[in-house]
Scaffold this active site. Structure first.
Site, PDB file in Angstrom:
ATOM      1  N   ARG A 103      10.132  13.483  -4.306  1.00 34.49           N
ATOM      2  CA  ARG A 103      10.927  12.248  -4.299  1.00 34.49           C
ATOM      3  C   ARG A 103      12.353  12.662  -3.959  1.00 34.49           C
ATOM      4  O   ARG A 103      12.956  13.470  -4.665  1.00 34.49           O
ATOM      5  CB  ARG A 103      10.879  11.566  -5.667  1.00 34.49           C
ATOM      6  CG  ARG A 103      11.981  10.524  -5.830  1.00 34.49           C
ATOM      7  CD  ARG A 103      11.829   9.686  -7.074  1.00 34.49           C
ATOM      8  NE  ARG A 103      10.779   8.705  -6.886  1.00 34.49           N
ATOM      9  CZ  ARG A 103      10.634   7.611  -7.628  1.00 34.49           C
ATOM     10  NH1 ARG A 103      11.462   7.365  -8.616  1.00 34.49           N
ATOM     11  NH2 ARG A 103       9.647   6.763  -7.396  1.00 34.49           N
ATOM     12  N   HIS A 130       8.205   4.096   0.497  1.00 35.14           N
ATOM     13  CA  HIS A 130       7.577   4.360  -0.806  1.00 35.14           C
ATOM     14  C   HIS A 130       6.070   4.122  -0.636  1.00 35.14           C
ATOM     15  O   HIS A 130       5.513   3.180  -1.206  1.00 35.14           O
ATOM     16  CB  HIS A 130       8.180   3.428  -1.868  1.00 35.14           C
ATOM     17  CG  HIS A 130       7.954   3.872  -3.273  1.00 35.14           C
ATOM     18  ND1 HIS A 130       7.263   5.022  -3.609  1.00 35.14           N
ATOM     19  CD2 HIS A 130       8.339   3.314  -4.466  1.00 35.14           C
ATOM     20  CE1 HIS A 130       7.225   5.143  -4.926  1.00 35.14           C
ATOM     21  NE2 HIS A 130       7.866   4.126  -5.461  1.00 35.14           N
ATOM     22  N   GLN A 133       3.522   3.585  -3.585  1.00 32.79           N
ATOM     23  CA  GLN A 133       3.698   2.313  -4.278  1.00 32.79           C
ATOM     24  C   GLN A 133       2.983   1.174  -3.538  1.00 32.79           C
ATOM     25  O   GLN A 133       2.303   0.358  -4.161  1.00 32.79           O
ATOM     26  CB  GLN A 133       5.186   1.985  -4.403  1.00 32.79           C
ATOM     27  CG  GLN A 133       5.454   0.696  -5.137  1.00 32.79           C
ATOM     28  CD  GLN A 133       5.144   0.797  -6.620  1.00 32.79           C
ATOM     29  OE1 GLN A 133       5.678   1.652  -7.301  1.00 32.79           O
ATOM     30  NE2 GLN A 133       4.287  -0.078  -7.126  1.00 32.79           N
ATOM     31  N   ASP A 222      12.144  -6.523  -5.366  1.00 33.99           N
ATOM     32  CA  ASP A 222      12.597  -5.218  -5.861  1.00 33.99           C
ATOM     33  C   ASP A 222      14.095  -5.332  -6.159  1.00 33.99           C
ATOM     34  O   ASP A 222      14.740  -6.331  -5.784  1.00 33.99           O
ATOM     35  CB  ASP A 222      12.316  -4.148  -4.783  1.00 33.99           C
ATOM     36  CG  ASP A 222      12.582  -2.723  -5.252  1.00 33.99           C
ATOM     37  OD1 ASP A 222      12.706  -2.499  -6.473  1.00 33.99           O
ATOM     38  OD2 ASP A 222      12.677  -1.833  -4.390  1.00 33.99           O
ATOM     39  N   CYS A 262       7.681  -3.325  -8.101  1.00 32.19           N
ATOM     40  CA  CYS A 262       7.330  -1.916  -8.315  1.00 32.19           C
ATOM     41  C   CYS A 262       7.883  -1.365  -9.613  1.00 32.19           C
ATOM     42  O   CYS A 262       7.386  -0.364 -10.117  1.00 32.19           O
ATOM     43  CB  CYS A 262       7.781  -1.076  -7.132  1.00 32.19           C
ATOM     44  SG  CYS A 262       9.576  -1.024  -6.908  1.00 32.19           S
ATOM     45  N   ARG A 290      -0.743   2.940  -9.712  1.00 31.13           N
ATOM     46  CA  ARG A 290      -0.098   4.132  -9.132  1.00 31.13           C
ATOM     47  C   ARG A 290      -0.945   5.373  -9.442  1.00 31.13           C
ATOM     48  O   ARG A 290      -1.176   6.215  -8.585  1.00 31.13           O
ATOM     49  CB  ARG A 290       1.313   4.309  -9.718  1.00 31.13           C
ATOM     50  CG  ARG A 290       2.337   3.279  -9.269  1.00 31.13           C
ATOM     51  CD  ARG A 290       2.689   3.434  -7.807  1.00 31.13           C
ATOM     52  NE  ARG A 290       3.186   4.758  -7.487  1.00 31.13           N
ATOM     53  CZ  ARG A 290       4.449   5.183  -7.681  1.00 31.13           C
ATOM     54  NH1 ARG A 290       5.337   4.358  -8.169  1.00 31.13           N
ATOM     55  NH2 ARG A 290       4.812   6.406  -7.352  1.00 31.13           N
TER      56      ARG A 290
END
Ligand code: CP
Ligand code: NVA
Length: 305
Positions: A103, A130, A133, A222, A262, A290
């Site tokens: 990440r 991402h 996700q 988000d 998310c 996830r």
């Protein structure tokens, strides 16, 4: 050739569908306590240059459930934080480990890491994408709606890493997506052009959140300021006025619509408490998934599943 998972655009619809099928199998096995140790005796490095709750825990638990050992590495306490080149870290990691999740900030960092890595590299979030996700999000849609195809998807908010990945998913998997983003906060131009060239479905953008959510089956939002943009928080709060996903906005979607986020969420900014806690919200299933999709990705890339 070593296969990585850096962006959805490296995968075909058939390959992503195959990962969803494997996710379903592994989730079922986990629930029934049937061993599925595809990575027995292996080691997977989990490198974080940004904060995380879900990604860290779901990868650590997922690696262990697959029979392997997870190594949590934060850039701040490793030589990466002191400027050791990515390409050196990548080559060294592959001498100890059978896979790496990273990440970080720029997408070019994961790409450089992968170029020098002899073992599979998984993108656990960059500024651009991402992908783990969105795989979890789509798997959650399939669980709730029985399919991901033929549904109308809406994005409300920043044209960020999540929005970019949704755009790629819509182009590859062939579903309709409407994004509502304020001027100046649109998705990445290259991602947009790539998707427009390749898509057979409708991928459109508007400044009007009501237009985006009208008759939607799935609504996604988000945070307004992503990791690394904290200093823009105040100006973004002004720019995103009218983009809060509240009950009035959700009421314009289909009565059985799903709301995804998310997480982490900022209640009262991009989403109200009543929507995230309400009957349309699937955010806890989304967070759980996830774990299951990432296990499928690791089992396929690192365990030959
Ligand atoms: N959704 C997500 O990636 O959460 P974390 O930042 O907690 O890992
Ligand atoms: N867009 C958010 C997602 C966090 C999981 C960020 O990058 O901070």
């Amino acid at each position: 050739m070593t296969r990585h998972f850096l962006a959805l655009n490296q995968y075909t619809k058939e390959e992503l569908d195959g990962l969803f099928t494997l996710t379903r199998e592994l989730k079922e096995k986990q629930k029934q306590c049937i061993p599925h140790r595809f990575l027995e005796g292996k080691n997977v490095a989990l490198i974080f240059e940004k904060s995380s709750t879900r990604t860290r825990v779901s990868f650590e638990v997922g690696v262990a459930q697959l029979g392997a050992h997870p190594l949590f590495i934060s850039s701040g306490t490793s030589q990466m934080g002191r400027g050791e080149p990515i390409k050196d870290t990548a080559r060294v990691m592959a001498r100890y480990c059978d896979g790496v999740m990273i990440r970080t900030y720029g997408q070019e960092i994961v790409e450089e890491f992968a170029r020098y890595s002899a073992v599979p590299v998984i993108n656990g979030l960059t500024d651009l994408f991402h992908p783990c996700q969105i795989m979890a999000d789509l798997f959650t849609v399939m669980e709730h709606k029985g399919k991901y195809e033929g549904l109308k998807y809406a994005w409300v908010g920043d044209g960020n890493n999540m929005a970019n990945t949704w755009i790629e998913a819509a182009a590859i998997l062939g579903f309709d997506l409407t994004l509502a983003c304020p001027t100046g906060y649109e998705p990445d131009r290259q991602v947009w052009d790539w998707a427009q060239q390749r898509a057979t479905s409708s991928i459109t953008i508007t400044e009007d959140p009501e237009e985006a959510v009208r008759d939607a089956d799935v609504i996604n939002t988000d945070v307004w300021a992503s990791m690394g943009q904290e200093q823009e928080q105040k100006e973004r709060e002004v720019a995103f006025q009218g983009y809060c996903l509240d009950d009035a906005l959700v009421a314009l979607a289909k009565p059985d619509c799903m709301v995804l986020h998310c997480l982490p969420a900022h209640r009262g900014e991009e989403i109200t408490d009543s929507v995230i806690e309400g009957p349309r919200s699937a955010v806890w299933d989304e967070a759980e998934n996830r774990l299951h999709v990432q296990k499928a990705i690791m089992a396929r890339l690192m365990g030959g599943a």
